[in-house]
Design a protein around this motif. Structure first.
Motif, PDB file in Angstrom:
ATOM      1  N   ALA A 133       0.822  -1.208   0.000  1.00  0.00           N
ATOM      2  CA  ALA A 133       0.000   0.000   0.000  1.00  0.00           C
ATOM      3  C   ALA A 133       0.858   1.262   0.000  1.00  0.00           C
ATOM      4  N   GLU A 134       1.885   1.298   0.832  1.00  0.00           N
ATOM      5  CA  GLU A 134       2.733   2.489   0.907  1.00  0.00           C
ATOM      6  C   GLU A 134       3.718   2.539  -0.253  1.00  0.00           C
ATOM      7  N   TYR A 135       4.314   1.426  -0.558  1.00  0.00           N
ATOM      8  CA  TYR A 135       5.275   1.237  -1.646  1.00  0.00           C
ATOM      9  C   TYR A 135       6.422   2.245  -1.601  1.00  0.00           C
ATOM     10  N   LYS A 136       7.095   2.266  -0.451  1.00  0.00           N
ATOM     11  CA  LYS A 136       8.330   3.026  -0.286  1.00  0.00           C
ATOM     12  C   LYS A 136       9.416   2.063   0.179  1.00  0.00           C
ATOM     13  N   GLU A 137      10.611   2.247  -0.334  1.00  0.00           N
ATOM     14  CA  GLU A 137      11.685   1.318  -0.016  1.00  0.00           C
ATOM     15  C   GLU A 137      12.164   1.481   1.427  1.00  0.00           C
TER      16      GLU A 137
END
Length: 332
Positions: free
Chosen positions: A232-236
């Motif tokens: 959902a956030e899709y940040k590394e």
């Protein structure tokens, strides 16, 4: 979606019947708040019956699901073509999910098959791209992201929750992921969705019916559903340990040392006439403890029903096949 504490079966009869018995048959002028919303099944049950649903959950994946199923309430033109496009994207091995949660990427974790991991990455990046260039609005964004989360969950290689992955791909995880549209109920009313600490939000909202379904035990939802939050956030970030955990918020409702004070504070600050608490006989708070707290603030009652317990794995040993679900009732 397989979900710990899901109220899907309760919503078929017991919960709506009890709420109508207490609040009346006509709820059309009432504001209904689902403060620990999870997948949103309770809010969805009452969406067309009340003036407004207020939905809240501290977890991002839940916020996404409820922004679609609760907040979205009018048609989105052409949404099917976006789903078709996402199902036909070119995939590669450069994505975060593939490289950290698939065997071919990390060489260790296997939450998804390699191909499905690549598909999740491709779809998630495209949804972000469309949002960033203004091709899709917020309504379509949450519809597409909700559709991706639920479709990915169907092919996840877990026993049900994401606390661990299976060593070998199970049959459902071997299937190619097909993103299916997460269609929502249409109606004429505006609804509100939040992602806040319940005890803080309760001080800033009010209404008629407050439904509470907090965690029963020490299982933290942020750990059990961490991978849905990651998609959902899709940040590394750097995944931690064998299971690839991310940092997550811990709920005071999952601790025997803090749950009673947290619950008392919530009930004290709730500006709602009718309050319903779903809890069961295996919860951190006893039946008498809940009664003692709620009785301080109004007229208390209790309804009970037998409820099939959640099983993450059919081969796992459980002491009992069912629990007693309590619906504690307070007219404040």
């Amino acid at each position: 979606m397989n979900y710990i504490g899901s109220k899907l079966k309760l919503c078929n009869e017991f919960l709506p019947t009890t709420i109508h018995q207490v609040c009346g048959e006509d709820l059309t002028d009432m504001v209904f708040c689902d403060l620990f919303a999870g997948t949103g099944i309770v809010g969805r049950t009452f969406k067309s019956k009340v003036k407004q649903v207020i939905s809240n959950d501290i977890e991002l994946y839940s916020f996404v699901l409820n922004k679609n199923y609760i907040w979205n309430h009018t048609p989105i033109e052409g949404k099917e073509k976006y789903i078709d496009y996402l199902n036909n994207l070119f995939t590669d091995d450069s994505g975060f999910i593939y490289n950290n949660y698939c065997l071919g990427g990390s060489g260790e974790r296997q939450y998804f098959s390699d191909e499905n991991g690549k598909k999740i990455d491709a779809a998630r990046r495209k949804i972000n791209e469309w949002k960033n260039i203004g091709k899709i609005n917020e309504h379509l964004y949450y519809y597409l992201l909700c559709s991706l989360l639920e479709s990915a969950d169907k092919v996840a290689n877990t026993a049900s929750v994401y606390g661990a992955y299976l060593k070998k791909l199970k049959k459902s995880a071997q299937k190619n992921m097909v993103i299916e549209g997460a269609d929502y109920e249409l109606n004429c009313n505006d609804h509100a969705v939040y992602m806040e600490d319940a005890n803080l939000l309760i001080k800033n909202i009010s209404g008629d019916i407050l439904y509470l379904d907090p965690p029963y035990n020490s299982r933290q939802y942020g750990a059990n559903y961490h991978l849905l939050n990651t998609i959902a956030e899709y940040k590394e970030f750097v995944p931690k340990g064998k299971t690839g955990l991310r940092d997550y918020q811990k709920s005071k409702y999952c601790s025997a040392a803090t749950v009673s004070n947290e619950f008392d504070d919530l009930i004290k600050n709730a500006e709602f006439k009718f309050i319903f608490l779903s809890y069961n006989n295996e919860g951190l708070m006893s039946e008498s403890e809940v009664k003692s707290i709620m009785s301080k603030y109004g007229k208390y009652d209790l309804a009970k029903t037998e409820y099939q317990r959640f099983k993450a794995d059919s081969n796992r040993y459980n002491k009992a096949d069912s629990t007693i679900e309590y619906l504690h009732i307070l007219v404040k």
